[in-house]
Design a protein around this motif. Structure first.
Motif, PDB file in Angstrom:
ATOM      1  N   ILE A 148      12.464  24.040 -51.409  1.00  0.00           N
ATOM      2  CA  ILE A 148      12.261  22.606 -51.172  1.00  0.00           C
ATOM      3  C   ILE A 148      11.699  22.364 -49.779  1.00  0.00           C
ATOM      4  O   ILE A 148      10.766  21.568 -49.594  1.00  0.00           O
ATOM      5  CB  ILE A 148      13.586  21.847 -51.377  1.00  0.00           C
ATOM      6  N   ARG A 149      12.248  23.037 -48.781  1.00  0.00           N
ATOM      7  CA  ARG A 149      11.763  22.857 -47.402  1.00  0.00           C
ATOM      8  C   ARG A 149      10.291  23.232 -47.283  1.00  0.00           C
ATOM      9  O   ARG A 149       9.492  22.517 -46.663  1.00  0.00           O
ATOM     10  CB  ARG A 149      12.605  23.704 -46.438  1.00  0.00           C
ATOM     11  N   GLU A 150       9.919  24.374 -47.864  1.00  0.00           N
ATOM     12  CA  GLU A 150       8.533  24.809 -47.779  1.00  0.00           C
ATOM     13  C   GLU A 150       7.590  23.819 -48.468  1.00  0.00           C
ATOM     14  O   GLU A 150       6.494  23.538 -47.973  1.00  0.00           O
ATOM     15  CB  GLU A 150       8.384  26.199 -48.386  1.00  0.00           C
ATOM     16  N   ALA A 151       8.015  23.287 -49.621  1.00  0.00           N
ATOM     17  CA  ALA A 151       7.189  22.302 -50.317  1.00  0.00           C
ATOM     18  C   ALA A 151       7.044  21.036 -49.481  1.00  0.00           C
ATOM     19  O   ALA A 151       5.951  20.444 -49.419  1.00  0.00           O
ATOM     20  CB  ALA A 151       7.787  21.979 -51.680  1.00  0.00           C
ATOM     21  N   GLU A 152       8.128  20.623 -48.841  1.00  0.00           N
ATOM     22  CA  GLU A 152       8.056  19.459 -47.952  1.00  0.00           C
ATOM     23  C   GLU A 152       7.055  19.697 -46.828  1.00  0.00           C
ATOM     24  O   GLU A 152       6.211  18.843 -46.528  1.00  0.00           O
ATOM     25  CB  GLU A 152       9.434  19.171 -47.344  1.00  0.00           C
ATOM     26  N   GLU A 153       7.171  20.857 -46.182  1.00  0.00           N
ATOM     27  CA  GLU A 153       6.329  21.146 -45.029  1.00  0.00           C
ATOM     28  C   GLU A 153       4.858  21.256 -45.408  1.00  0.00           C
ATOM     29  O   GLU A 153       3.980  20.771 -44.680  1.00  0.00           O
ATOM     30  CB  GLU A 153       6.797  22.441 -44.360  1.00  0.00           C
ATOM     31  N   GLU A 154       4.578  21.884 -46.532  1.00  0.00           N
ATOM     32  CA  GLU A 154       3.189  22.127 -46.908  1.00  0.00           C
ATOM     33  C   GLU A 154       2.523  20.901 -47.526  1.00  0.00           C
ATOM     34  O   GLU A 154       1.337  20.646 -47.291  1.00  0.00           O
ATOM     35  CB  GLU A 154       3.112  23.314 -47.867  1.00  0.00           C
ATOM     36  N   LEU A 155       3.283  20.140 -48.322  1.00  0.00           N
ATOM     37  CA  LEU A 155       2.703  19.016 -49.047  1.00  0.00           C
ATOM     38  C   LEU A 155       2.914  17.675 -48.352  1.00  0.00           C
ATOM     39  O   LEU A 155       2.329  16.670 -48.773  1.00  0.00           O
ATOM     40  CB  LEU A 155       3.280  18.950 -50.467  1.00  0.00           C
ATOM     41  N   GLY A 156       3.761  17.636 -47.324  1.00  0.00           N
ATOM     42  CA  GLY A 156       4.002  16.386 -46.623  1.00  0.00           C
ATOM     43  C   GLY A 156       4.796  15.386 -47.443  1.00  0.00           C
ATOM     44  O   GLY A 156       4.644  14.174 -47.289  1.00  0.00           O
ATOM     45  N   ILE A 157       5.652  15.891 -48.334  1.00  0.00           N
ATOM     46  CA  ILE A 157       6.482  15.022 -49.155  1.00  0.00           C
ATOM     47  C   ILE A 157       7.931  15.125 -48.683  1.00  0.00           C
ATOM     48  O   ILE A 157       8.234  15.866 -47.744  1.00  0.00           O
ATOM     49  CB  ILE A 157       6.372  15.392 -50.645  1.00  0.00           C
ATOM     50  N   VAL A 158       8.820  14.384 -49.336  1.00  0.00           N
ATOM     51  CA  VAL A 158      10.240  14.429 -48.977  1.00  0.00           C
ATOM     52  C   VAL A 158      11.019  15.070 -50.116  1.00  0.00           C
ATOM     53  O   VAL A 158      10.576  15.090 -51.267  1.00  0.00           O
ATOM     54  CB  VAL A 158      10.793  13.026 -48.668  1.00  0.00           C
ATOM     55  N   ALA A 159      12.195  15.572 -49.776  1.00  0.00           N
ATOM     56  CA  ALA A 159      12.993  16.322 -50.747  1.00  0.00           C
ATOM     57  C   ALA A 159      13.313  15.498 -51.994  1.00  0.00           C
ATOM     58  O   ALA A 159      13.413  16.038 -53.095  1.00  0.00           O
ATOM     59  CB  ALA A 159      14.280  16.818 -50.088  1.00  0.00           C
ATOM     60  N   ARG A 160      13.483  14.175 -51.828  1.00  0.00           N
ATOM     61  CA  ARG A 160      13.825  13.322 -52.975  1.00  0.00           C
ATOM     62  C   ARG A 160      12.737  13.337 -54.044  1.00  0.00           C
ATOM     63  O   ARG A 160      12.997  12.997 -55.197  1.00  0.00           O
ATOM     64  CB  ARG A 160      14.050  11.884 -52.506  1.00  0.00           C
ATOM     65  N   GLN A 161      11.520  13.708 -53.673  1.00  0.00           N
ATOM     66  CA  GLN A 161      10.425  13.746 -54.640  1.00  0.00           C
ATOM     67  C   GLN A 161      10.431  15.022 -55.478  1.00  0.00           C
ATOM     68  O   GLN A 161       9.699  15.110 -56.466  1.00  0.00           O
ATOM     69  CB  GLN A 161       9.081  13.632 -53.923  1.00  0.00           C
ATOM     70  N   ILE A 162      11.235  16.004 -55.087  1.00  0.00           N
ATOM     71  CA  ILE A 162      11.218  17.320 -55.729  1.00  0.00           C
ATOM     72  C   ILE A 162      12.452  17.459 -56.612  1.00  0.00           C
ATOM     73  O   ILE A 162      13.567  17.599 -56.121  1.00  0.00           O
ATOM     74  CB  ILE A 162      11.190  18.435 -54.678  1.00  0.00           C
ATOM     75  N   GLU A 163      12.268  17.421 -57.904  1.00  0.00           N
ATOM     76  CA  GLU A 163      13.381  17.601 -58.839  1.00  0.00           C
ATOM     77  C   GLU A 163      13.330  19.028 -59.380  1.00  0.00           C
ATOM     78  O   GLU A 163      12.463  19.377 -60.179  1.00  0.00           O
ATOM     79  CB  GLU A 163      13.289  16.604 -59.991  1.00  0.00           C
ATOM     80  N   ILE A 164      14.249  19.859 -58.917  1.00  0.00           N
ATOM     81  CA  ILE A 164      14.300  21.256 -59.359  1.00  0.00           C
ATOM     82  C   ILE A 164      14.830  21.309 -60.785  1.00  0.00           C
ATOM     83  O   ILE A 164      15.903  20.780 -61.089  1.00  0.00           O
ATOM     84  CB  ILE A 164      15.180  22.103 -58.424  1.00  0.00           C
TER      85      ILE A 164
ATOM     86  N   ASP B  71       7.301   9.175 -55.683  1.00  0.00           N
ATOM     87  CA  ASP B  71       8.021   8.788 -54.476  1.00  0.00           C
ATOM     88  C   ASP B  71       9.489   9.145 -54.653  1.00  0.00           C
ATOM     89  O   ASP B  71       9.883   9.706 -55.672  1.00  0.00           O
ATOM     90  CB  ASP B  71       7.853   7.290 -54.169  1.00  0.00           C
ATOM     91  N   GLY B  72      10.274   8.829 -53.660  1.00  0.00           N
ATOM     92  CA  GLY B  72      11.682   9.198 -53.703  1.00  0.00           C
ATOM     93  C   GLY B  72      12.595   8.077 -54.135  1.00  0.00           C
ATOM     94  O   GLY B  72      13.799   8.133 -53.879  1.00  0.00           O
ATOM     95  N   SER B  73      12.040   7.062 -54.770  1.00  0.00           N
ATOM     96  CA  SER B  73      12.870   5.936 -55.176  1.00  0.00           C
ATOM     97  C   SER B  73      13.796   6.339 -56.315  1.00  0.00           C
ATOM     98  O   SER B  73      13.571   7.325 -57.013  1.00  0.00           O
ATOM     99  CB  SER B  73      11.987   4.760 -55.622  1.00  0.00           C
ATOM    100  N   LEU B  74      14.840   5.556 -56.509  1.00  0.00           N
ATOM    101  CA  LEU B  74      15.827   5.847 -57.539  1.00  0.00           C
ATOM    102  C   LEU B  74      15.600   5.000 -58.788  1.00  0.00           C
ATOM    103  O   LEU B  74      16.500   4.854 -59.614  1.00  0.00           O
ATOM    104  CB  LEU B  74      17.242   5.602 -56.987  1.00  0.00           C
ATOM    105  N   ARG B  75      14.411   4.441 -58.957  1.00  0.00           N
ATOM    106  CA  ARG B  75      14.131   3.626 -60.131  1.00  0.00           C
ATOM    107  C   ARG B  75      14.344   4.444 -61.402  1.00  0.00           C
ATOM    108  O   ARG B  75      13.977   5.618 -61.472  1.00  0.00           O
ATOM    109  CB  ARG B  75      12.687   3.121 -60.085  1.00  0.00           C
ATOM    110  N   GLN B  76      14.933   3.810 -62.391  1.00  0.00           N
ATOM    111  CA  GLN B  76      15.202   4.464 -63.666  1.00  0.00           C
ATOM    112  C   GLN B  76      14.060   4.213 -64.645  1.00  0.00           C
ATOM    113  O   GLN B  76      13.513   3.110 -64.703  1.00  0.00           O
ATOM    114  CB  GLN B  76      16.521   3.949 -64.261  1.00  0.00           C
TER     115      GLN B  76
END
Length: 247
Positions: A91-107, A134-139
Motif C-alpha cells: 500500500i505504501r509503495e502504491a501511494e508513493e508511486e501513484l500519488g494516491i491515499v491508502a483509502r483508495q486501495i482496497e486489498i 477517491d477515498g470517500s465512504l460513499r456506498q
C-alpha cells in the motif's frame, strides 16, 4: 474453465466480493507476519475502472531508475523498516508511486506463490487490489458501477522520478489472442506476455532489445514493450485463476 469475470462491464461491489472469494479459493496463501524486511518486496495488481471499462493499471517505470528503467511493472517495491506488514509495504509503495491515499486501495487478497527476484535475495509478494477514484465512504449498490479513475489527473500525481507514465490495460485486451506472445518463465513454465507497445504514449526506445533480456519486470523482447517477466507471470497466474486464460 470459462471466466465468470465480466471483461467489458465495469467493476461493481458485487464483482469485488466475487473476486475476494475466488482469490481465497485459488490462493490459500499464508503471508508471514514476522519477516526480515530486506528480504521481501510487495507489489499491487490494481484492478480499476477507466471510462466505465474494467482493467488493470500498469506503470512504465522512470527512465532514470537504476533497475528496470523504462519497463512495464505493477506499483510496488522493497519492504522497509517502517512497514508493519508486507501488505502495508504494498500500500505504501502504491501511494508513493501513484500519488494516491491508502483509502483508495482496497486489498482483495494475495496471489502466488511469491517468487524470488532474479538476484535471489528478495521474495516478491503480489496483492490484488481495487483502486477507487477517491477515498470517500460513499456506498454503492451491488450492481452500480464503481467510479472510474481519471488517468490524466492521476498521471499528474504520480512520482516523476519513479513512474514515467501510467496506462490502463483493459481486461478485453488482456484476453485478446493477437496480443499474446509465448514466453517461458525461469524453469520453463509457459505463459503469455502481452504486447502493449501501442498502448503506451511515447513508449521507450526498445530497439536495442533484440536478444534475451536479463531484467524481467517487463522490458519485453524483439524491440517491443510487453507485460513480461515477473509482472507477466503474476498477471498470467491471476488470469488463469479467474478463468480468463485456460489452465
Amino acid at each position: 474453465m470459462a471466466s465468470w469475470l465480466p471483461l467489458v462491464q465495469p467493476f461493481t461491489n458485487r464483482t469485488l466480493r466475487e473476486l475476494r472469494l475466488a482469490l481465497q479459493k485459488s490462493f490459500p496463501i499464508h503471508v508471514p507476519a514476522n519477516y526480515t524486511h530486506r528480504q521481501h518486496a510487495a507489489v499491487v495488481i490494481p484492478f480499476c475502472n477507466v471510462n466505465d471499462v474494467p482493467g488493470i493499471l500498469l506503470e512504465v517505470r522512470g527512465k532514470t531508475l537504476r533497475h528496470h528503467s523504462g519497463e512495464v511493472s505493477f506499483p510496488g517495491g522493497r519492504v522497509d523498516e517502517t512497514d508493519q506488514t508486507i501488505v502495508d509495504a504494498a500500500i505504501r509503495e502504491a501511494e508513493e508511486e501513484l500519488g494516491i491515499v491508502a483509502r483508495q486501495i482496497e486489498i482483495l487478497g494475495p496471489i502466488g506463490p511469491a517468487e524470488m527476484n532474479l538476484r535471489g535475495d528478495m521474495r516478491v509478494w503480489p496483492f490484488v487490489a481495487f483502486l477507487h477514484k477517491d477515498g470517500s465512504l460513499r456506498q454503492y449498490l451491488d450492481s452500480e458501477p464503481l467510479p472510474s479513475l481519471d488517468l490524466t489527473n492521476l498521471q499528474q500525481k504520480t512520482s516523476q522520478q519513479e513512474v514515467d507514465q501510467i496506462f490502463h490495460l483493459t481486461l478485453s485486451v488482456i484476453a485478446t489472442p493477437s496480443r499474446m506472445q509465448s514466453r517461458k518463465f525461469r524453469d520453463g513454465m509457459p505463459y503469455w506476455a502481452i504486447d502493449v507497445e501501442d498502448l503506451v504514449t511515447n513508449s521507450q526506445d526498445t530497439t536495442a532489445i533484440v536478444g534475451p533480456v536479463v531484467d524481467e519486470v517487463g522490458a519485453g523482447g524483439n524491440g517491443r514493450l510487453e507485460v513480461w517477466g515477473l509482472t507477466g507471470w503474476y498477471l498470467n497466474i491471476l488470469m488463469r485463476a479467474l478463468g480468463v486464460y485456460s489452465q
